[in-house]
Motif scaffolding. Structure first.
Motif, PDB file in Angstrom:
ATOM      1  N   VAL A 292     -39.443  25.890  68.152  1.00 27.05           N
ATOM      2  CA  VAL A 292     -40.867  25.586  68.024  1.00 27.05           C
ATOM      3  C   VAL A 292     -41.064  24.150  67.558  1.00 27.05           C
ATOM      4  O   VAL A 292     -41.908  23.411  68.096  1.00 27.05           O
ATOM      5  CB  VAL A 292     -41.551  26.571  67.059  1.00 27.05           C
ATOM      6  N   GLU A 293     -40.283  23.726  66.572  1.00 31.78           N
ATOM      7  CA  GLU A 293     -40.424  22.361  66.066  1.00 31.78           C
ATOM      8  C   GLU A 293     -40.059  21.331  67.132  1.00 31.78           C
ATOM      9  O   GLU A 293     -40.678  20.267  67.210  1.00 31.78           O
ATOM     10  CB  GLU A 293     -39.559  22.178  64.822  1.00 31.78           C
ATOM     11  N   ARG A 294     -39.064  21.628  67.952  1.00 31.62           N
ATOM     12  CA  ARG A 294     -38.728  20.730  69.060  1.00 31.62           C
ATOM     13  C   ARG A 294     -39.895  20.624  70.037  1.00 31.62           C
ATOM     14  O   ARG A 294     -40.207  19.530  70.532  1.00 31.62           O
ATOM     15  CB  ARG A 294     -37.478  21.237  69.784  1.00 31.62           C
TER      16      ARG A 294
ATOM     17  N   GLU B 140     -41.253  37.670  60.201  1.00 34.27           N
ATOM     18  CA  GLU B 140     -40.449  36.690  59.469  1.00 34.27           C
ATOM     19  C   GLU B 140     -40.627  35.297  60.061  1.00 34.27           C
ATOM     20  O   GLU B 140     -40.735  34.302  59.326  1.00 34.27           O
ATOM     21  CB  GLU B 140     -38.980  37.108  59.512  1.00 34.27           C
ATOM     22  N   LEU B 141     -40.667  35.214  61.395  1.00 33.98           N
ATOM     23  CA  LEU B 141     -40.829  33.915  62.053  1.00 33.98           C
ATOM     24  C   LEU B 141     -42.146  33.267  61.669  1.00 33.98           C
ATOM     25  O   LEU B 141     -42.190  32.066  61.362  1.00 33.98           O
ATOM     26  CB  LEU B 141     -40.743  34.085  63.574  1.00 33.98           C
ATOM     27  N   MET B 142     -43.215  34.037  61.661  1.00 34.81           N
ATOM     28  CA  MET B 142     -44.521  33.464  61.327  1.00 34.81           C
ATOM     29  C   MET B 142     -44.537  32.908  59.909  1.00 34.81           C
ATOM     30  O   MET B 142     -45.156  31.884  59.634  1.00 34.81           O
ATOM     31  CB  MET B 142     -45.620  34.507  61.493  1.00 34.81           C
ATOM     32  N   ARG B 143     -43.827  33.576  59.000  1.00 38.29           N
ATOM     33  CA  ARG B 143     -43.765  33.070  57.623  1.00 38.29           C
ATOM     34  C   ARG B 143     -42.960  31.781  57.536  1.00 38.29           C
ATOM     35  O   ARG B 143     -43.200  30.949  56.661  1.00 38.29           O
ATOM     36  CB  ARG B 143     -43.153  34.132  56.699  1.00 38.29           C
ATOM     37  N   ALA B 144     -42.008  31.615  58.447  1.00 38.54           N
ATOM     38  CA  ALA B 144     -41.110  30.464  58.383  1.00 38.54           C
ATOM     39  C   ALA B 144     -41.636  29.232  59.120  1.00 38.54           C
ATOM     40  O   ALA B 144     -41.177  28.116  58.858  1.00 38.54           O
ATOM     41  CB  ALA B 144     -39.742  30.848  58.964  1.00 38.54           C
TER      42      ALA B 144
ATOM     43  N   VAL C   3     -29.665  36.852  71.270  1.00 41.60           N
ATOM     44  CA  VAL C   3     -30.758  36.960  70.310  1.00 41.60           C
ATOM     45  C   VAL C   3     -30.625  35.805  69.325  1.00 41.60           C
ATOM     46  O   VAL C   3     -29.665  35.738  68.552  1.00 41.60           O
ATOM     47  CB  VAL C   3     -30.721  38.304  69.562  1.00 41.60           C
ATOM     48  N   LEU C   4     -31.571  34.887  69.364  1.00 44.69           N
ATOM     49  CA  LEU C   4     -31.515  33.727  68.483  1.00 44.69           C
ATOM     50  C   LEU C   4     -31.897  34.120  67.061  1.00 44.69           C
ATOM     51  O   LEU C   4     -32.708  35.022  66.838  1.00 44.69           O
ATOM     52  CB  LEU C   4     -32.470  32.630  68.968  1.00 44.69           C
ATOM     53  N   THR C   5     -31.335  33.404  66.098  1.00 48.42           N
ATOM     54  CA  THR C   5     -31.730  33.604  64.710  1.00 48.42           C
ATOM     55  C   THR C   5     -33.150  33.097  64.498  1.00 48.42           C
ATOM     56  O   THR C   5     -33.673  32.290  65.293  1.00 48.42           O
ATOM     57  CB  THR C   5     -30.792  32.844  63.762  1.00 48.42           C
ATOM     58  N   THR C   6     -33.758  33.536  63.419  1.00 54.47           N
ATOM     59  CA  THR C   6     -35.097  33.041  63.095  1.00 54.47           C
ATOM     60  C   THR C   6     -35.071  31.532  62.907  1.00 54.47           C
ATOM     61  O   THR C   6     -35.985  30.820  63.346  1.00 54.47           O
ATOM     62  CB  THR C   6     -35.611  33.723  61.819  1.00 54.47           C
ATOM     63  N   GLU C   7     -34.012  31.032  62.290  1.00 57.56           N
ATOM     64  CA  GLU C   7     -33.896  29.587  62.061  1.00 57.56           C
ATOM     65  C   GLU C   7     -33.845  28.825  63.382  1.00 57.56           C
ATOM     66  O   GLU C   7     -34.462  27.755  63.515  1.00 57.56           O
ATOM     67  CB  GLU C   7     -32.649  29.292  61.228  1.00 57.56           C
ATOM     68  N   ALA C   8     -33.131  29.376  64.357  1.00 59.32           N
ATOM     69  CA  ALA C   8     -33.060  28.718  65.667  1.00 59.32           C
ATOM     70  C   ALA C   8     -34.417  28.752  66.360  1.00 59.32           C
ATOM     71  O   ALA C   8     -34.794  27.787  67.044  1.00 59.32           O
ATOM     72  CB  ALA C   8     -31.998  29.380  66.531  1.00 59.32           C
TER      73      ALA C   8
ATOM     74  N   PRO D 286     -40.619  30.088  73.178  1.00 60.46           N
ATOM     75  CA  PRO D 286     -40.260  30.935  72.033  1.00 60.46           C
ATOM     76  C   PRO D 286     -40.571  32.416  72.235  1.00 60.46           C
ATOM     77  O   PRO D 286     -39.933  33.265  71.600  1.00 60.46           O
ATOM     78  CB  PRO D 286     -41.111  30.352  70.898  1.00 60.46           C
ATOM     79  N   ARG D 287     -41.506  32.732  73.104  1.00 56.56           N
ATOM     80  CA  ARG D 287     -41.837  34.140  73.345  1.00 56.56           C
ATOM     81  C   ARG D 287     -41.311  34.601  74.701  1.00 56.56           C
ATOM     82  O   ARG D 287     -40.303  35.289  74.793  1.00 56.56           O
ATOM     83  CB  ARG D 287     -43.362  34.349  73.249  1.00 56.56           C
ATOM     84  N   ASP D 288     -41.952  34.207  75.773  1.00 56.80           N
ATOM     85  CA  ASP D 288     -41.535  34.670  77.100  1.00 56.80           C
ATOM     86  C   ASP D 288     -40.168  34.114  77.476  1.00 56.80           C
ATOM     87  O   ASP D 288     -39.413  34.728  78.232  1.00 56.80           O
ATOM     88  CB  ASP D 288     -42.577  34.257  78.145  1.00 56.80           C
ATOM     89  N   GLY D 289     -39.834  32.959  76.935  1.00 57.56           N
ATOM     90  CA  GLY D 289     -38.536  32.370  77.230  1.00 57.56           C
ATOM     91  C   GLY D 289     -37.376  33.134  76.641  1.00 57.56           C
ATOM     92  O   GLY D 289     -36.274  33.129  77.185  1.00 57.56           O
ATOM     93  N   LEU D 290     -37.599  33.795  75.502  1.00 61.04           N
ATOM     94  CA  LEU D 290     -36.504  34.478  74.806  1.00 61.04           C
ATOM     95  C   LEU D 290     -36.477  35.982  75.019  1.00 61.04           C
ATOM     96  O   LEU D 290     -35.439  36.611  74.808  1.00 61.04           O
ATOM     97  CB  LEU D 290     -36.596  34.195  73.297  1.00 61.04           C
ATOM     98  N   GLN D 291     -37.584  36.585  75.442  1.00 57.64           N
ATOM     99  CA  GLN D 291     -37.672  38.046  75.423  1.00 57.64           C
ATOM    100  C   GLN D 291     -36.758  38.748  76.419  1.00 57.64           C
ATOM    101  O   GLN D 291     -36.464  39.936  76.257  1.00 57.64           O
ATOM    102  CB  GLN D 291     -39.116  38.482  75.666  1.00 57.64           C
ATOM    103  N   ASN D 292     -36.300  38.030  77.442  1.00 58.74           N
ATOM    104  CA  ASN D 292     -35.476  38.665  78.463  1.00 58.74           C
ATOM    105  C   ASN D 292     -34.047  38.123  78.475  1.00 58.74           C
ATOM    106  O   ASN D 292     -33.270  38.433  79.376  1.00 58.74           O
ATOM    107  CB  ASN D 292     -36.105  38.467  79.849  1.00 58.74           C
ATOM    108  N   GLU D 293     -33.706  37.310  77.463  1.00 57.21           N
ATOM    109  CA  GLU D 293     -32.359  36.755  77.392  1.00 57.21           C
ATOM    110  C   GLU D 293     -31.437  37.706  76.628  1.00 57.21           C
ATOM    111  O   GLU D 293     -31.858  38.369  75.674  1.00 57.21           O
ATOM    112  CB  GLU D 293     -32.393  35.386  76.701  1.00 57.21           C
TER     113      GLU D 293
END
Length: 302
Positions: free
Chosen positions: A35-37, A65-69, A25-30, A15-22
């Motif tokens: 994380v849930e997966r 926003e992610l932390m709240r969700a 841009v995934l939605t917060t929901e994704a 969720p962090r290092d995996g997405l930061q260089n892609e």
């Protein structure tokens, strides 16, 4: 049934290092789904986001926003990467269980990554660690470019020794050696793990963060285990990389590491099939092939 070799803790970085260089841009929901997966697959330490300037890393601009969700679990720890005091304030307000503070081992890369020298980053990390620990939050200092720098080349052991001495003086709960640009080979892991253990002593846990840029991450994981390091970072699908380092491609894929560990006789909390399925899901979300070998070949026996 217990493993003959013991347990390995995998810190999930997707969720962090995996997405930061892609580029996608995934939605917060994704991101919540990712994380849930990871949680459903058995991950118990997950680095979920980075509390940095959103203009620098737009892929993670929704950290607050992610932390709240995110749903909370009694047995799951969420980590957030921070670079400075402002990042720590956001992380604590978001309710993180851990903070990961980065210090890059070379001045040039540290300047590109966080706009300061290594010495200044060490001082900042000490301040962040002190405040985070006072708030009851677990702290890790990750030494980036521990094995090589894209701008200065080889990082001499003497330089790493100096940085680690400053880092241990800051009093973190854990220290991580990061092969940020994927240049290490097993002999490097053996040498620098011994150097780190000499400086840290037995009381401070050591972990490693491996990138597979030059196809050495799995071999380096084996070397780390042989050196007594049993906390390893990995990313679902092998996604990720450093946006501030040229050609710093993906992390060691979680499912590739799991296959290696399980076939060797190490125990983890993670389910291989579920992790492979998550890698396939993430690949579709990102719209680009991920480097995972198990995603292509599957487990054995099939």
């Amino acid at each position: 049934m217990s493993s003959p070799l013991g347990a390995v803790e995998i810190v999930e970085m997707a969720p962090r290092d995996g997405l930061q260089n892609e580029s996608a841009v995934l939605t917060t929901e994704a991101k919540v789904e990712l994380v849930e997966r990871a949680v459903r697959a058995g991950a118990r330490r997950i680095e979920v986001t980075s509390f940095v300037n959103p203009r620098r890393v737009p892929q993670l601009a929704d950290a607050d926003e992610l932390m709240r969700a995110l749903p909370k679990y009694d047995d799951v720890r969420y980590a957030g990467l921070v670079m400075n005091q402002r990042g720590l304030e956001r992380a604590l307000a978001g309710g993180v269980d851990e903070v990961d503070v980065v210090v890059v081992a070379t001045d040039t890369f540290c300047g590109r990554n966080q706009g300061m020298t290594t010495a200044e980053a060490c001082a900042t990390a000490a301040s962040v660690v002190a405040e985070a620990r006072a708030a009851g939050v677990f702290t890790t200092i990750t030494v980036g470019a521990s094995f090589g720098c894209p701008f200065e080349g080889e990082v001499p052991p003497a330089r790493l020794r100096d940085v680690l001495q400053r880092v241990v003086a800051a009093g973190p709960d854990e220290v991580a050696l990061a092969d940020t640009i994927g240049v290490a080979v097993p002999a490097d892991i053996t040498e620098r793990a011994a150097l780190a253990r000499e400086i840290l002593g037995a009381a401070v846990p050591l972990r490693v963060h491996l990138h597979d840029t030059r196809n050495t991450a799995a071999a380096n994981a084996v070397a780390a285990l042989a050196a007594g390091i049993t906390t390893l970072d990995a990313s679902i699908g092998g996604a990720g990389g450093c946006p501030f380092a040229p050609a710093a491609t993906g992390n060691l894929a979680t499912e590739d590491l799991l296959y290696l560990l399980q076939r060797t006789g190490w125990q983890t909390t993670l389910d291989l099939e579920a992790t492979i399925a998550s890698a396939g899901w993430l690949e579709k979300q990102l719209g680009t092939p991920l480097p995972s070998s198990l995603l292509r070949a599957g487990p054995f026996p099939g």
